[in-house]
Design a protein around this motif. Sequence first.
Motif, PDB file in Angstrom:
ATOM      1  N   VAL A  24       1.140   2.862 -13.104  1.00  0.00           N
ATOM      2  CA  VAL A  24       0.715   2.411 -11.786  1.00  0.00           C
ATOM      3  C   VAL A  24       1.344   1.040 -11.583  1.00  0.00           C
ATOM      4  O   VAL A  24       1.132   0.131 -12.373  1.00  0.00           O
ATOM      5  CB  VAL A  24      -0.822   2.315 -11.689  1.00  0.00           C
ATOM      6  N   GLN A  45      -0.269   0.964  -2.975  1.00  0.00           N
ATOM      7  CA  GLN A  45      -0.394   2.426  -2.984  1.00  0.00           C
ATOM      8  C   GLN A  45      -0.462   2.965  -1.565  1.00  0.00           C
ATOM      9  O   GLN A  45       0.134   3.991  -1.256  1.00  0.00           O
ATOM     10  CB  GLN A  45      -1.642   2.842  -3.779  1.00  0.00           C
ATOM     11  N   TRP A  48       3.059   2.889  -0.107  1.00  0.00           N
ATOM     12  CA  TRP A  48       3.853   3.985  -0.668  1.00  0.00           C
ATOM     13  C   TRP A  48       3.450   5.308  -0.026  1.00  0.00           C
ATOM     14  O   TRP A  48       4.305   6.107   0.371  1.00  0.00           O
ATOM     15  CB  TRP A  48       3.674   4.045  -2.189  1.00  0.00           C
ATOM     16  N   THR A  49       2.147   5.549   0.092  1.00  0.00           N
ATOM     17  CA  THR A  49       1.659   6.784   0.692  1.00  0.00           C
ATOM     18  C   THR A  49       2.120   6.896   2.142  1.00  0.00           C
ATOM     19  O   THR A  49       2.528   7.969   2.587  1.00  0.00           O
ATOM     20  CB  THR A  49       0.126   6.861   0.614  1.00  0.00           C
ATOM     21  N   TRP A  68      -8.106   8.022  -4.753  1.00  0.00           N
ATOM     22  CA  TRP A  68      -7.744   6.623  -5.009  1.00  0.00           C
ATOM     23  C   TRP A  68      -7.882   6.311  -6.495  1.00  0.00           C
ATOM     24  O   TRP A  68      -7.032   5.637  -7.087  1.00  0.00           O
ATOM     25  CB  TRP A  68      -8.613   5.670  -4.196  1.00  0.00           C
ATOM     26  N   GLU A  71      -5.031   7.904  -8.437  1.00  0.00           N
ATOM     27  CA  GLU A  71      -3.734   7.271  -8.189  1.00  0.00           C
ATOM     28  C   GLU A  71      -3.651   5.834  -8.703  1.00  0.00           C
ATOM     29  O   GLU A  71      -2.575   5.385  -9.086  1.00  0.00           O
ATOM     30  CB  GLU A  71      -3.429   7.291  -6.690  1.00  0.00           C
ATOM     31  N   THR A  72      -4.754   5.108  -8.665  1.00  0.00           N
ATOM     32  CA  THR A  72      -4.706   3.673  -8.983  1.00  0.00           C
ATOM     33  C   THR A  72      -5.532   3.274 -10.201  1.00  0.00           C
ATOM     34  O   THR A  72      -5.314   2.195 -10.752  1.00  0.00           O
ATOM     35  CB  THR A  72      -5.222   2.837  -7.795  1.00  0.00           C
TER      36      THR A  72
END
Length: 125
Positions: A24, A45, A48-49, A68, A71-72
């Motif tokens: 990450v 993030q 990027w998304t 979330w 992803e993070t």
Amino acid sequence: MKNRAAAASGITADLLLEVFDLPVSFHRCLVPITGGVTAALMLSQAIWTSQTIEPSDNGWFSRSQEQWTEETGLSRWEQETARRALRSAGFLEERRVGMPAKLWFRVRPEAVWRALQSRAVPVRR
């Protein structure tokens, strides 16, 4: 000696490669404008998304709390604190849509750009 200890504990090179999947990362320059690493990570993030969605979505994308976290790595409380900071700074918009309601997000890139510009140091020639 270390190899024997690692083997005895069940940690192998293959296991480590599995554990260390995709890293990450975030944009360090966002830390001063967001107030911390957590909000900078969430904003990175979100940016990027935003770059991966269809133009017809007008910048809006949906993410659940679980997504979330996946992803993070941010906990629910870290997400809520980061979201509050990003909304307050004007970097992130939110809306709830549908039944049951889903949370949608949109990055405000012009606000991020202005904040970055205000912190920029002029280059002397």
